[in-house]
Design a protein around this motif. Structure first.
Motif, PDB file in Angstrom:
ATOM      1  N   GLY A 175       0.795   5.835 -10.319  1.00 20.34           N
ATOM      2  CA  GLY A 175       0.811   7.017  -9.465  1.00 20.34           C
ATOM      3  C   GLY A 175       2.050   7.083  -8.592  1.00 20.34           C
ATOM      4  O   GLY A 175       2.649   8.150  -8.419  1.00 20.34           O
ATOM      5  N   ARG A 176       2.451   5.928  -8.041  1.00 26.56           N
ATOM      6  CA  ARG A 176       3.647   5.902  -7.191  1.00 26.56           C
ATOM      7  C   ARG A 176       4.894   6.262  -7.997  1.00 26.56           C
ATOM      8  O   ARG A 176       5.760   7.000  -7.517  1.00 26.56           O
ATOM      9  N   LYS A 177       4.988   5.744  -9.215  1.00 20.85           N
ATOM     10  CA  LYS A 177       6.157   6.029 -10.049  1.00 20.85           C
ATOM     11  C   LYS A 177       6.258   7.523 -10.366  1.00 20.85           C
ATOM     12  O   LYS A 177       7.355   8.096 -10.337  1.00 20.85           O
ATOM     13  N   ILE A 178       5.130   8.145 -10.667  1.00 20.60           N
ATOM     14  CA  ILE A 178       5.125   9.581 -10.962  1.00 20.60           C
ATOM     15  C   ILE A 178       5.554  10.363  -9.724  1.00 20.60           C
ATOM     16  O   ILE A 178       6.402  11.267  -9.800  1.00 20.60           O
ATOM     17  N   PHE A 179       4.972  10.032  -8.572  1.00 20.73           N
ATOM     18  CA  PHE A 179       5.292  10.753  -7.342  1.00 20.73           C
ATOM     19  C   PHE A 179       6.765  10.591  -6.982  1.00 20.73           C
ATOM     20  O   PHE A 179       7.448  11.573  -6.667  1.00 20.73           O
ATOM     21  N   ILE A 180       7.270   9.364  -7.030  1.00 24.03           N
ATOM     22  CA  ILE A 180       8.667   9.091  -6.652  1.00 24.03           C
ATOM     23  C   ILE A 180       9.631   9.827  -7.575  1.00 24.03           C
ATOM     24  O   ILE A 180      10.627  10.403  -7.115  1.00 24.03           O
ATOM     25  N   LYS A 181       9.357   9.805  -8.872  1.00 26.94           N
ATOM     26  CA  LYS A 181      10.234  10.495  -9.831  1.00 26.94           C
ATOM     27  C   LYS A 181      10.326  11.991  -9.498  1.00 26.94           C
ATOM     28  O   LYS A 181      11.422  12.561  -9.441  1.00 26.94           O
ATOM     29  N   GLU A 182       9.175  12.621  -9.275  1.00 21.90           N
ATOM     30  CA  GLU A 182       9.172  14.056  -8.988  1.00 21.90           C
ATOM     31  C   GLU A 182       9.746  14.362  -7.601  1.00 21.90           C
ATOM     32  O   GLU A 182      10.388  15.391  -7.411  1.00 21.90           O
ATOM     33  N   TYR A 227       0.804  -1.218   0.000  1.00 21.18           N
ATOM     34  CA  TYR A 227       0.000   0.000   0.000  1.00 21.18           C
ATOM     35  C   TYR A 227       0.839   1.272   0.000  1.00 21.18           C
ATOM     36  O   TYR A 227       0.307   2.373   0.036  1.00 21.18           O
ATOM     37  N   GLY A 228       2.152   1.115  -0.016  1.00 24.37           N
ATOM     38  CA  GLY A 228       3.021   2.280  -0.026  1.00 24.37           C
ATOM     39  C   GLY A 228       3.393   2.776   1.359  1.00 24.37           C
ATOM     40  O   GLY A 228       4.081   3.785   1.499  1.00 24.37           O
ATOM     41  N   CYS A 250      -8.217   4.656  -0.084  1.00 26.79           N
ATOM     42  CA  CYS A 250      -7.800   5.175  -1.387  1.00 26.79           C
ATOM     43  C   CYS A 250      -6.277   5.202  -1.372  1.00 26.79           C
ATOM     44  O   CYS A 250      -5.667   5.750  -0.437  1.00 26.79           O
ATOM     45  N   LEU A 251      -5.649   4.602  -2.371  1.00 33.02           N
ATOM     46  CA  LEU A 251      -4.196   4.492  -2.409  1.00 33.02           C
ATOM     47  C   LEU A 251      -3.675   4.783  -3.809  1.00 33.02           C
ATOM     48  O   LEU A 251      -4.388   4.590  -4.800  1.00 33.02           O
ATOM     49  N   ASP A 283     -11.827  16.653   3.583  1.00 38.31           N
ATOM     50  CA  ASP A 283     -12.398  17.257   4.787  1.00 38.31           C
ATOM     51  C   ASP A 283     -11.435  17.287   5.962  1.00 38.31           C
ATOM     52  O   ASP A 283     -11.362  18.258   6.701  1.00 38.31           O
ATOM     53  N   LYS A 284     -10.697  16.207   6.157  1.00 38.53           N
ATOM     54  CA  LYS A 284      -9.805  16.117   7.305  1.00 38.53           C
ATOM     55  C   LYS A 284      -8.702  15.105   7.014  1.00 38.53           C
ATOM     56  O   LYS A 284      -8.800  14.318   6.072  1.00 38.53           O
ATOM     57  N   ARG A 285      -7.685  15.148   7.839  1.00 39.89           N
ATOM     58  CA  ARG A 285      -6.563  14.220   7.697  1.00 39.89           C
ATOM     59  C   ARG A 285      -6.936  12.864   8.276  1.00 39.89           C
ATOM     60  O   ARG A 285      -7.263  12.735   9.452  1.00 39.89           O
ATOM     61  N   VAL A 286      -6.910  11.838   7.419  1.00 39.48           N
ATOM     62  CA  VAL A 286      -7.168  10.453   7.837  1.00 39.48           C
ATOM     63  C   VAL A 286      -5.994   9.617   7.355  1.00 39.48           C
ATOM     64  O   VAL A 286      -5.669   9.622   6.166  1.00 39.48           O
ATOM     65  N   LYS A 287      -5.353   8.888   8.281  1.00 38.35           N
ATOM     66  CA  LYS A 287      -4.087   8.241   7.948  1.00 38.35           C
ATOM     67  C   LYS A 287      -4.217   6.775   7.556  1.00 38.35           C
ATOM     68  O   LYS A 287      -3.784   6.361   6.494  1.00 38.35           O
ATOM     69  N   ARG A 288      -4.740   5.951   8.423  1.00 42.14           N
ATOM     70  CA  ARG A 288      -4.702   4.505   8.186  1.00 42.14           C
ATOM     71  C   ARG A 288      -6.088   3.893   8.259  1.00 42.14           C
ATOM     72  O   ARG A 288      -6.587   3.662   9.365  1.00 42.14           O
ATOM     73  N   PRO A 289      -6.709   3.592   7.141  1.00 42.55           N
ATOM     74  CA  PRO A 289      -6.182   3.888   5.799  1.00 42.55           C
ATOM     75  C   PRO A 289      -6.636   5.269   5.329  1.00 42.55           C
ATOM     76  O   PRO A 289      -7.652   5.778   5.817  1.00 42.55           O
ATOM     77  N   PRO A 290      -5.905   5.877   4.396  1.00 38.58           N
ATOM     78  CA  PRO A 290      -6.370   7.153   3.826  1.00 38.58           C
ATOM     79  C   PRO A 290      -7.673   6.938   3.065  1.00 38.58           C
ATOM     80  O   PRO A 290      -7.818   5.947   2.350  1.00 38.58           O
ATOM     81  N   GLU A 291      -8.598   7.852   3.234  1.00 38.65           N
ATOM     82  CA  GLU A 291      -9.930   7.632   2.665  1.00 38.65           C
ATOM     83  C   GLU A 291     -10.188   8.386   1.363  1.00 38.65           C
ATOM     84  O   GLU A 291     -11.239   8.230   0.754  1.00 38.65           O
ATOM     85  N   ASN A 292      -9.222   9.234   0.945  1.00 37.72           N
ATOM     86  CA  ASN A 292      -9.396   9.937  -0.327  1.00 37.72           C
ATOM     87  C   ASN A 292      -8.028  10.219  -0.941  1.00 37.72           C
ATOM     88  O   ASN A 292      -6.991   9.884  -0.363  1.00 37.72           O
ATOM     89  N   MET A 293      -8.021  10.839  -2.104  1.00 39.99           N
ATOM     90  CA  MET A 293      -6.787  10.975  -2.875  1.00 39.99           C
ATOM     91  C   MET A 293      -5.737  11.836  -2.176  1.00 39.99           C
ATOM     92  O   MET A 293      -4.544  11.500  -2.179  1.00 39.99           O
ATOM     93  N   ILE A 294      -6.143  12.953  -1.577  1.00 41.70           N
ATOM     94  CA  ILE A 294      -5.162  13.817  -0.925  1.00 41.70           C
ATOM     95  C   ILE A 294      -4.581  13.154   0.309  1.00 41.70           C
ATOM     96  O   ILE A 294      -3.364  13.211   0.560  1.00 41.70           O
ATOM     97  N   ASN A 295      -5.417  12.466   1.100  1.00 40.22           N
ATOM     98  CA  ASN A 295      -4.886  11.730   2.242  1.00 40.22           C
ATOM     99  C   ASN A 295      -3.905  10.651   1.803  1.00 40.22           C
ATOM    100  O   ASN A 295      -2.890  10.410   2.460  1.00 40.22           O
ATOM    101  N   ALA A 296      -4.203  10.018   0.662  1.00 45.29           N
ATOM    102  CA  ALA A 296      -3.291   9.000   0.134  1.00 45.29           C
ATOM    103  C   ALA A 296      -1.948   9.623  -0.247  1.00 45.29           C
ATOM    104  O   ALA A 296      -0.877   9.069   0.049  1.00 45.29           O
TER     105      ALA A 296
END
Length: 321
Positions: free
Chosen positions: A266-273, A68-69, A260-261, A170-183
């Motif tokens: 998506g991971r490859k794009i994020f890691i590269k940048e 899950y990253g 949401c993960l 709406d808010k910070r949710v960690k484990r598990p993240p519930e939306n794209m920004i939290n992910a």
């Protein structure tokens, strides 16, 4: 020049003389040992004993992330830069309540001011500067953490004004993240934590003795402390860039009812940048030369060392640009 290596698929790490080979379904990739700074493993990684011996000898940490990253742990080679004097002082600053809370407040101060800088870049008003003085009245670590939580809550509320509507949260949710920004925040924070840990390894600091976060078994809590300062710079600004430039979209996430993960793409794009951001340089005002963002983390560790040894009071890094 040494660099970070990101292994994104299942494979085996083998050794031949002074080269390690990453072997997977796509073949065998040679990695000269003198080119490796640290390794980030996002798949199932198997080591040969010879490869482990070589990595340990050369002082190369390996950071492991699960499917899950999420950060799982690190292969942390035996420390070579030992200093009994520093370890004693580091422990004394934890055991002495006044000394500990001073450092803890400084970590929160640095994080808060960098969050404020991020919001000011987008011309957003916020309450951070009005909440921050409450640190002065804190006498317990829990009170310091409470102030930090209030600052971060105000910061997260403002993030929606920067993000496209489909990325609002709406808010910070960690484990598990519930939306794209939290992910994205969870994934990025894991990256910063492991990056900071690699930099601590290359100093004489003990990564298990911390001040803001409580030291405990099975975690390098000093990396959590120092990460707070750099999350707004390395993670949040990168998220805004990737999302607003449409380099990431909803197709780059794996969604279920409860989580949401980021998916593989998506991971490859994020890691590269992210790796490109670590290499980015700025003109350092005190050193009067260009340094990379990654180097800023090491310099922060050196500043903490000077404080612990009594040579110069610690002041957290705050963006000036």
């Amino acid at each position: 020049m040494k660099k970070n290596y990101y292994l994104m698929s299942d494979g085996i790490l083998k050794r031949r003389e002074n080269t390690v080979y990453f072997v997977n379904k796509d073949g065998k990739k040679p990695i000269p040992i003198n080119k490796i700074y640290s390794i980030y493993a996002y798949g199932s990684l198997t080591f040969s004993s010879q490869a482990i011996h070589l990595l340990a000898k050369e002082g190369i940490p390996v950071h492991f992330f699960n499917y899950y990253g999420y950060y799982d742990g690190s292969f942390y080679p035996r420390e070579k830069l030992l200093s009994g004097d520093l370890i004693i002082n580091q422990a004394q600053h934890y055991l002495d309540h006044e000394k500990r809370i001073f450092i803890a407040k400084k970590f929160v101060e640095g994080a808060a001011k960098n969050m404020e800088k991020v919001l000011k870049y987008y011309h957003l008003e916020n309450k951070i500067s009005s909440i921050l003085p409450d640190l002065d009245g804190c006498n317990l670590i829990t009170e310091v953490m409470n102030v930090e939580g209030r600052i971060r809550a105000d910061y997260y509320r403002k993030m929606n004004e920067i993000l496209p509507e489909n990325f609002n949260f709406d808010k910070r949710v960690k484990r598990p993240p519930e939306n794209m920004i939290n992910a994205l925040i969870s994934f990025g924070n894991s990256m910063v934590y492991s990056t900071v840990l690699s930099e601590i390894y290359n100093t004489q600091l003990n990564p298990t003795i911390s001040y803001l976060h409580e030291p405990s078994e099975r975690r390098f809590s000093l990396a959590l402390d120092l990460s707070e300062i750099f999350k707004p710079i390395l993670v949040d600004r990168l998220i805004f860039y990737l999302v607003n430039k449409r380099m990431l979209n909803e197709d780059d996430f794996e969604k279920d009812l409860n989580y949401c993960l980021l998916n593989d793409r998506g991971r490859k794009i994020f890691i590269k940048e992210y790796d490109e951001r670590l290499k980015k340089t700025i003109k350092h005002r005190e050193l009067n030369r260009k340094v990379s963002y990654k180097r800023l983390i090491r310099l922060e560790a050196y500043k903490l060392i000077k404080h612990l040894l009594g040579s110069k009071e610690y002041k957290p890094f705050v963006m000036w640009w």
